[in-house]
Design a protein around this motif. Structure first.
Motif, short mmCIF file in Angstrom:
data_model
loop_
_atom_site.label_atom_id
_atom_site.label_comp_id
_atom_site.label_asym_id
_atom_site.label_seq_id
_atom_site.Cartn_x
_atom_site.Cartn_y
_atom_site.Cartn_z
N PRO A 1 -35.71 2.12 -30.74
CA PRO A 1 -36.82 1.44 -31.01
C PRO A 1 -37.33 0.49 -30.00
N ILE A 2 -36.46 -0.07 -29.30
CA ILE A 2 -36.82 -1.02 -28.10
C ILE A 2 -37.35 -0.35 -27.13
N VAL A 3 -36.76 0.82 -26.63
CA VAL A 3 -37.29 1.80 -25.48
C VAL A 3 -38.68 2.30 -26.01
N ILE A 4 -38.98 2.61 -27.21
CA ILE A 4 -40.21 3.03 -27.53
C ILE A 4 -41.21 1.86 -27.56
N LEU A 5 -40.99 0.54 -27.80
CA LEU A 5 -41.97 -0.63 -27.51
C LEU A 5 -42.08 -0.90 -26.06
N ILE A 6 -41.00 -0.65 -25.29
CA ILE A 6 -41.59 -0.86 -24.14
C ILE A 6 -42.44 0.13 -23.48
N VAL A 7 -42.20 1.46 -23.96
CA VAL A 7 -42.97 2.53 -23.41
C VAL A 7 -44.30 2.41 -23.60
N PHE A 8 -44.46 1.81 -25.19
CA PHE A 8 -46.07 1.60 -25.55
C PHE A 8 -46.52 0.61 -24.89
N SER A 9 -45.78 -0.34 -24.20
CA SER A 9 -46.67 -1.51 -23.78
C SER A 9 -47.10 -1.02 -22.35
N PHE A 10 -46.98 -0.08 -22.01
CA PHE A 10 -47.81 0.55 -20.76
C PHE A 10 -48.92 1.72 -21.34
N VAL B 1 -48.45 -7.88 -27.42
CA VAL B 1 -47.10 -8.25 -28.05
C VAL B 1 -46.10 -7.49 -27.46
N ASN B 2 -46.40 -6.04 -27.30
CA ASN B 2 -45.25 -5.22 -26.84
C ASN B 2 -44.95 -5.55 -25.49
N ALA B 3 -46.03 -6.01 -24.73
CA ALA B 3 -45.82 -6.47 -23.51
C ALA B 3 -44.97 -7.64 -23.34
N LEU B 4 -45.14 -8.54 -24.02
CA LEU B 4 -44.31 -9.84 -24.16
C LEU B 4 -43.05 -9.51 -24.56
N SER B 5 -42.90 -8.73 -25.54
CA SER B 5 -41.39 -8.19 -26.07
C SER B 5 -40.53 -7.52 -25.08
N ALA B 6 -41.36 -6.78 -24.15
CA ALA B 6 -40.70 -6.09 -23.05
C ALA B 6 -40.17 -7.05 -22.04
N ILE B 7 -41.04 -8.08 -22.04
CA ILE B 7 -40.60 -9.11 -20.88
C ILE B 7 -39.35 -9.86 -21.33
N MET B 8 -39.54 -10.17 -22.74
CA MET B 8 -38.32 -10.93 -23.16
C MET B 8 -37.08 -10.27 -23.22
N PHE B 9 -37.33 -8.74 -23.34
CA PHE B 9 -35.81 -8.08 -23.51
C PHE B 9 -35.46 -7.93 -22.34
N VAL B 10 -36.24 -7.66 -21.11
CA VAL B 10 -35.66 -7.73 -19.68
C VAL B 10 -35.09 -9.01 -19.50
#
Length: 267
Positions: free
Chosen positions: A20-29, A240-249
């Protein structure tokens, strides 16, 4: 054969946790606002995030509260765990049991109790002087996060300190070391992996909390989980996906740094 079964099982578990986290990061792009279909690669959601002052402000509020709460809870929890292990005092078993009671208590109960406490403090402050500001905001949120994070640190540190060899502490005392010197040179280095784990756990709990924060944050101070929770009702945008991706990294970087420091400490 058993080895391949274990590998397959571990792979499925990690896939379930991280897919699910990978999907979130992918859809941030993804170059689409609401569609789940892929419409092409884009950086525009990260650019919009950079221009979204409100979202960045609440994210910085969350990071600030998380770092401060985790740091204070780690200090208090570490000292509390050492006290519970090293000293005998009246009510020690009761205090040890109350730590687990706080962990097991529903968040809504803790949120209501903390809200009652801060409202009482507000009334007392108003009676003392009208100039005293005890309104809900940064201080109330910080104290609340420290309160519910500290028991987790105590349990994490206690789980490691219970495996100590007491003779190390006794040897330090026999060599003339003071209590503070023994703690700084003997106990703390041995506890460091648990201390770091307690800090990371506290930071995660603080960043993730919604229920308690909703009770004690007040109208003028908002954290990221509350903002995202309110945005769900209107539909979450890829910002929000983009922000979540940044926070995960950023979380991965923090964990990597912690592991490097622990490795260096062992050497």
């Amino acid at each position: 054969m058993q080895r391949y079964v274990n590998i397959a099982y571990a792979t499925l578990v990690y896939a379930f946790l991280y897919f699910p986290i990978v999907i979130l990061i992918v859809f941030s792009f993804n170059d689409s606002t609401y569609s789940l279909a892929w419409h092409g690669f884009t950086w525009r959601w990260y650019e919009k995030l950079a221009d979204n002052d409100v979202l960045i402000e609440v994210a910085l509020n969350s990071v600030t509260i998380g770092v401060l709460a985790a740091s204070l809870a780690t200090v208090l929890g570490t000292l509390g765990a050492v006290a519970l292990y090293h000293y005998d005092f009246l009510g020690k078993r009761l205090v040890n049991g109350l730590v687990f009671v706080l962990i097991m208590s529903p968040e809504i109960v803790m949120g209501l109790s903390l809200l009652t406490l801060f409202v009482t403090v507000q009334k007392v402050a108003a009676l003392i002087s009208e100039s005293l500001d005890a309104s809900l905001g940064f201080i109330s949120v910080l104290l609340s996060h420290v309160t519910f994070c500290t028991p987790f640190v105590i349990v994490t540190v206690l789980s490691r300190i219970n495996g100590f060899d007491r003779h190390l502490i006794e040897a330090a005392k026999d060599l003339g070391a003071s209590e503070f010197y023994t703690f700084r040179k003997v106990i703390l280095p041995l506890l460091m992996p648990a201390v770091v784990a307690g800090w990371l756990l506290s930071f995660t709990l603080s960043m993730d909390d919604v229920i308690i924060t909703q009770f004690v944050s007040g109208p003028d101070y908002e954290l990221l989980p509350l903002r995202i929770y309110s945005m769900v009702k209107r539909g979450i945008t890829p910002e929000v996906n983009a922000l979540s991706a940044i926070m995960f990294v950023a979380t991965l970087v923090i964990v990597a740094i912690a592991q490097a420091l622990l490795k260096e400490n062992k050497q």
